[in-house]
Design a protein around this motif. Structure first.
Motif, PDB file in Angstrom:
ATOM      1  N   ARG A   1       3.772  10.098   8.834  1.00 46.93           N
ATOM      2  CA  ARG A   1       3.244  11.388   8.835  1.00 46.93           C
ATOM      3  C   ARG A   1       3.515  12.388   9.782  1.00 46.93           C
ATOM      4  N   ALA A   2       3.154  11.762  11.339  1.00 45.93           N
ATOM      5  CA  ALA A   2       3.111  12.854  12.394  1.00 45.93           C
ATOM      6  C   ALA A   2       4.490  13.569  12.420  1.00 45.93           C
ATOM      7  N   LEU A   3       5.609  12.710  11.968  1.00 50.10           N
ATOM      8  CA  LEU A   3       6.839  13.180  12.289  1.00 50.10           C
ATOM      9  C   LEU A   3       7.318  14.227  11.014  1.00 50.10           C
ATOM     10  N   CYS A   4       6.799  13.626   9.878  1.00 49.42           N
ATOM     11  CA  CYS A   4       7.314  14.273   8.304  1.00 49.42           C
ATOM     12  C   CYS A   4       6.088  14.430   7.665  1.00 49.42           C
ATOM     13  N   PRO A   5       5.399  15.629   7.592  1.00 51.12           N
ATOM     14  CA  PRO A   5       3.933  15.758   7.072  1.00 51.12           C
ATOM     15  C   PRO A   5       4.175  15.548   5.270  1.00 51.12           C
ATOM     16  N   HIS A   6       4.360  14.446   5.055  1.00 50.14           N
ATOM     17  CA  HIS A   6       4.621  14.111   3.601  1.00 50.14           C
ATOM     18  C   HIS A   6       3.166  13.249   3.073  1.00 50.14           C
ATOM     19  N   PRO A   7       2.780  13.343   2.052  1.00 48.07           N
ATOM     20  CA  PRO A   7       1.531  12.296   1.522  1.00 48.07           C
ATOM     21  C   PRO A   7       1.930  10.896   1.545  1.00 48.07           C
ATOM     22  N   ARG A   8       3.154  10.911   1.070  1.00 45.72           N
ATOM     23  CA  ARG A   8       3.581   9.393   1.090  1.00 45.72           C
ATOM     24  C   ARG A   8       3.794   8.730   2.419  1.00 45.72           C
ATOM     25  N   ASN A   9       3.783   9.320   3.645  1.00 44.10           N
ATOM     26  CA  ASN A   9       3.915   8.817   4.933  1.00 44.10           C
ATOM     27  C   ASN A   9       2.369   8.624   5.161  1.00 44.10           C
ATOM     28  N   LEU A  10       2.611   7.475   6.368  1.00 40.32           N
ATOM     29  CA  LEU A  10       1.329   7.093   7.067  1.00 40.32           C
ATOM     30  C   LEU A  10       1.007   7.624   8.106  1.00 40.32           C
ATOM     31  N   THR A  11      -0.382   8.119   8.490  1.00 37.33           N
ATOM     32  CA  THR A  11      -1.032   8.738   9.523  1.00 37.33           C
ATOM     33  C   THR A  11      -0.764   7.726  10.707  1.00 37.33           C
ATOM     34  N   ASP A  12      -0.945   8.154  11.772  1.00 40.71           N
ATOM     35  CA  ASP A  12      -1.179   7.449  13.184  1.00 40.71           C
ATOM     36  C   ASP A  12      -2.205   6.544  13.139  1.00 40.71           C
ATOM     37  N   ASP A  13      -3.506   7.082  12.550  1.00 41.19           N
ATOM     38  CA  ASP A  13      -4.548   6.018  12.483  1.00 41.19           C
ATOM     39  C   ASP A  13      -4.375   5.137  11.243  1.00 41.19           C
ATOM     40  N   GLN A  14      -3.688   5.247  10.190  1.00 37.41           N
ATOM     41  CA  GLN A  14      -3.206   4.464   9.228  1.00 37.41           C
ATOM     42  C   GLN A  14      -2.128   3.407  10.053  1.00 37.41           C
ATOM     43  N   ILE A  15      -1.215   3.529  10.686  1.00 37.77           N
ATOM     44  CA  ILE A  15      -0.246   2.626  11.257  1.00 37.77           C
ATOM     45  C   ILE A  15      -1.050   1.852  12.345  1.00 37.77           C
ATOM     46  N   ARG A  16      -2.114   2.204  12.819  1.00 34.86           N
ATOM     47  CA  ARG A  16      -2.938   1.566  13.890  1.00 34.86           C
ATOM     48  C   ARG A  16      -3.590   0.486  12.984  1.00 34.86           C
TER      49      ARG A  16
ATOM     50  N   VAL B   1       0.913  -1.224   0.082  1.00 35.50           N
ATOM     51  CA  VAL B   1      -0.133  -0.190  -0.205  1.00 35.50           C
ATOM     52  C   VAL B   1       0.987   1.087   0.006  1.00 35.50           C
ATOM     53  N   SER B   2       2.013   1.245   0.194  1.00 30.45           N
ATOM     54  CA  SER B   2       2.944   2.536  -0.372  1.00 30.45           C
ATOM     55  C   SER B   2       2.618   3.271  -1.765  1.00 30.45           C
ATOM     56  N   HIS B   3       2.557   4.292  -1.596  1.00 27.69           N
ATOM     57  CA  HIS B   3       2.206   5.275  -2.776  1.00 27.69           C
ATOM     58  C   HIS B   3       0.697   5.175  -2.983  1.00 27.69           C
ATOM     59  N   LEU B   4      -0.255   4.635  -2.129  1.00 25.15           N
ATOM     60  CA  LEU B   4      -1.659   4.837  -2.218  1.00 25.15           C
ATOM     61  C   LEU B   4      -2.223   6.101  -1.678  1.00 25.15           C
ATOM     62  N   SER B   5      -3.315   6.427  -1.993  1.00 21.30           N
ATOM     63  CA  SER B   5      -3.984   7.643  -1.515  1.00 21.30           C
ATOM     64  C   SER B   5      -4.717   7.183  -0.089  1.00 21.30           C
ATOM     65  N   ASP B   6      -4.927   7.962   0.728  1.00 20.47           N
ATOM     66  CA  ASP B   6      -5.552   7.385   1.903  1.00 20.47           C
ATOM     67  C   ASP B   6      -6.613   6.668   1.975  1.00 20.47           C
ATOM     68  N   ALA B   7      -7.819   7.013   1.049  1.00 18.13           N
ATOM     69  CA  ALA B   7      -8.724   6.395   0.807  1.00 18.13           C
ATOM     70  C   ALA B   7      -8.466   5.002   0.150  1.00 18.13           C
ATOM     71  N   GLY B   8      -7.713   4.984  -0.829  1.00 21.02           N
ATOM     72  CA  GLY B   8      -7.273   3.527  -1.267  1.00 21.02           C
ATOM     73  C   GLY B   8      -6.612   2.644  -0.203  1.00 21.02           C
ATOM     74  N   PHE B   9      -5.766   3.209   0.828  1.00 18.00           N
ATOM     75  CA  PHE B   9      -5.163   2.435   1.840  1.00 18.00           C
ATOM     76  C   PHE B   9      -6.406   1.769   2.726  1.00 18.00           C
ATOM     77  N   TYR B  10      -7.261   2.454   3.008  1.00 16.17           N
ATOM     78  CA  TYR B  10      -8.329   1.946   3.949  1.00 16.17           C
ATOM     79  C   TYR B  10      -9.142   0.877   3.023  1.00 16.17           C
ATOM     80  N   ASP B  11      -9.363   1.099   1.989  1.00 17.32           N
ATOM     81  CA  ASP B  11     -10.296   0.357   0.842  1.00 17.32           C
ATOM     82  C   ASP B  11      -9.640  -1.082   0.948  1.00 17.32           C
ATOM     83  N   VAL B  12      -8.126  -1.154   0.828  1.00 15.63           N
ATOM     84  CA  VAL B  12      -7.459  -2.231   0.686  1.00 15.63           C
ATOM     85  C   VAL B  12      -7.549  -3.111   2.022  1.00 15.63           C
ATOM     86  N   LEU B  13      -7.390  -2.342   3.028  1.00 10.16           N
ATOM     87  CA  LEU B  13      -7.564  -3.229   4.362  1.00 10.16           C
ATOM     88  C   LEU B  13      -9.222  -3.719   4.356  1.00 10.16           C
ATOM     89  N   ALA B  14     -10.170  -3.081   3.849  1.00 12.75           N
ATOM     90  CA  ALA B  14     -11.415  -3.378   4.134  1.00 12.75           C
ATOM     91  C   ALA B  14     -11.695  -4.837   3.236  1.00 12.75           C
TER      92      ALA B  14
END
Length: 341
Positions: free
Chosen positions: A204-219, A177-190
């Protein structure tokens, strides 16, 4: 080859194949260019390397499959020169044999779902050819999903993308899922019935780049048994200024604080990045990252997980769940076709 005291290192993403295809370097010859070659992998104790076959935008969409075939041909010809040192692995048994023999186990990945040309049949053929990990998008949108760099619409997986994820699960191919949009990330998990990986993504919490994952995504990734590999690109580690090994440790410890050490790995992005952290100039410097973690009082067991065992767990689970790409059809009269009349 002898691996590290913590077992074989697993790196879930390098782009070295592009240099090989361009004739800039040879896999088996030590080079002062780039970040990875076979002698340097062996020196670092890397036992499992995912070699991404990145489909450059100029080949997308119509020539993407042809470009993958060109890249893969070059890589296979290079690997064939060193059968006692490196081998392509496609099953758990092959992986275990390669590690027992002290070889580098090469896993074939594709970065960019355009190589499927919108057809599940091509996915099945790629599986038969040895592909075992696919990143559904690069940064842009394709017919599977929106990429991280083209996510203004909020779009996620397409219907075809959902079918591809399900078929990859059935075949035993790892979804990246690297490089996916946020919505695509959650769709894959579903959609996915198996753990997925973010082969080369940071926090993303440490470096706010769209390629990085948010804390919610990491969880969410961890809750499904997934693993994310630490990317060494300086701009994914910190937004400005030179990055260092300590920045990599900072991202590792952030993930560990969120979900524990069982969901962290390495996905260097070597040979695909223009700026490495100071002290991690190429693959031979990986022991310095180990030293930095030891200075932070990391347990040896957890170092084993991060350096390789976490990704190996996912690879073994997903591959073991795979079914034949082309199962023998049943004979309506009873039994299976294809045997003795």
């Amino acid at each position: 080859m002898s691996y590290t005291p913590y077992g074989p290192i697993v790196d879930a993403h390098v782009d070295t194949v592009l240099d090989l295809a361009a004739g800039r370097r040879r896999l088996g010859e030590r080079s002062y260019q780039g970040h990875v070659d076979l002698p340097r992998l062996e020196e670092a104790g890397v036992g499992v390397q995912v070699f991404a076959h990145y489909i450059e935008p100029v080949y997308k969409p119509h020539a993407a499959l042809i470009r993958f075939m060109e890249l893969y041909d070059v890589f296979l010809r290079e690997v064939a020169l060193y059968p006692d040192r490196i081998t392509v692995v496609t099953t758990v048994a092959e992986l275990d044999r390669a590690l027992a023999a002290g070889k580098v186990a090469a896993i074939i990945g594709i970065e960019g779902g355009e190589a499927l040309q919108g057809r599940l049949g091509i996915l099945r053929l790629l599986h038969r050819l040895g592909v075992r990990l696919i990143g559904l998008t690069w940064n842009e949108r394709n017919d599977l999903a929106d990429g991280a760099g083209d996510a203004r619409s909020g779009g996620g997986l397409s219907q075809l993308g959902e079918q591809v994820v399900r078929e990859m699960n059935r075949l035993g191919m790892v979804v990246d899922v690297s490089h996916l949009s946020d919505a695509g990330f959650y769709d894959v998990l579903a959609v996915s019935s198996q753990p997925v990986v973010a082969s080369h993504s940071n926090c993303r919490a440490l470096c706010p780049h769209p390629r990085n994952l948010t804390d919610d995504q990491i969880r969410a990734l961890a809750a499904r048994g997934g693993v994310m590999g630490m990317n060494f690109f300086a701009r994914f580690l910190r937004p400005e200024g030179p990055a260092t090994i300590d920045d990599v440790v900072r991202h590792i410890e952030h993930i560990a604080a969120l979900v524990g050490p069982a969901h962290i790995g390495l996905g260097s992005d070597f040979d695909g990045i223009s700026e490495t952290p100071q002290g991690l100039e190429d693959v031979t410097r990986l022991p310095r990252l180990v030293e930095a973690l030891l200075r932070r009082n990391w347990k040896e067991e957890h170092l084993r997980w991060i350096l390789g065992e976490n990704f190996l767990r996912v690879f073994r689970q997903v591959w073991s769940a795979g079914e034949p790409a082309y199962p023998v059809p049943e004979d309506p009269a009873g039994g299976a076709r294809g045997g003795e009349p």
